[in-house]
Write an enzyme that holds these catalytic residues in place. Structure first.
Site, short mmCIF file in Angstrom:
data_model
loop_
_atom_site.label_atom_id
_atom_site.label_comp_id
_atom_site.label_asym_id
_atom_site.label_seq_id
_atom_site.Cartn_x
_atom_site.Cartn_y
_atom_site.Cartn_z
N HIS A 155 45.11 38.62 38.03
CA HIS A 155 44.48 37.46 37.39
C HIS A 155 45.39 37.02 36.24
O HIS A 155 46.12 37.83 35.66
CB HIS A 155 43.11 37.82 36.84
CG HIS A 155 42.07 38.07 37.88
ND1 HIS A 155 40.74 37.95 37.62
CD2 HIS A 155 42.17 38.45 39.18
CE1 HIS A 155 40.04 38.22 38.72
NE2 HIS A 155 40.89 38.54 39.68
N GLU A 157 44.81 36.36 33.17
CA GLU A 157 44.60 37.08 31.90
C GLU A 157 45.29 38.44 31.90
O GLU A 157 45.93 38.82 30.93
CB GLU A 157 43.10 37.27 31.63
CG GLU A 157 42.31 35.99 31.56
CD GLU A 157 41.68 35.56 32.88
OE1 GLU A 157 40.58 34.97 32.83
OE2 GLU A 157 42.28 35.80 33.95
N CYS A 160 36.41 36.81 34.01
CA CYS A 160 35.50 37.65 34.79
C CYS A 160 35.31 38.99 34.05
O CYS A 160 35.98 39.25 33.05
CB CYS A 160 36.09 37.89 36.18
SG CYS A 160 37.54 38.97 36.18
N CYS A 220 38.63 40.98 33.50
CA CYS A 220 39.52 40.38 32.50
C CYS A 220 38.92 40.45 31.10
O CYS A 220 39.63 40.71 30.14
CB CYS A 220 39.85 38.95 32.89
SG CYS A 220 40.85 38.86 34.39
#
Length: 148
Positions: A49, A51, A79, A82
């Site tokens: 992801h 992040e 999410c 993260c």
């Protein structure tokens, strides 16, 4: 150019690669030390992801896993994975472009980022950026059209 604009540029790069358009930028003392976009599909890695990738870059840049005194700008509310990484890395401030109505872990669905029970105290700044929302809508509309 604002830091959120740079995060949106990263999100556009993700979309161009068939990834969910999310971009993240980490700043320390007004200087960008990391930027990334989603690469989960391309890398075949669930943790890729924006992040997480930005946190890894920033940690390498600083030479420490502790990112105290940094700020993250992200186009979509993180999410749970993260949000936990943001909290664990001790990022001081999180600027969020738009809500994540399905998996938001910074206040929309749950709040892992500013949670006394978890000893997490990341300051959140909601930016309510319409373009961040539009990028996601456009991506998923295009994806649905392809499936028809």
């Amino acid at each position: 150019m604002s830091f959120l604009e740079i995060a949106k540029d990263e999100a556009r790069l993700a979309m161009d690669q068939g990834e969910v358009p999310v971009g993240a930028v980490i700043v320390k003392d007004g200087v960008i030390i990391a930027k990334a976009h989603n690469l989960k599909e391309n890398l075949k890695d669930i943790t890729a992801h924006a992040e997480i990738l930005a946190i890894k870059q920033a940690s390498k840049y600083i030479g420490d896993w502790r990112l105290s005194g940094t700020e993250m700008y992200v186009t979509l509310e993180p999410c749970p994975m993260c949000a936990s990484a943001i909290s664990q890395s001790r990022i001081s401030r999180l600027h969020i472009g738009t809500f994540n109505k399905d998996m938001g872990a910074c206040g929309s669905i749950i709040n892992l980022i500013d949670n006394r029970s978890l000893n997490s105290f990341v300051s959140i700044n909601w930016l309510y950026d319409e373009e961040c929302s539009q990028l996601l809508t456009k991506f998923f509309d295009m994806k649905r059209e392809k499936e028809l």
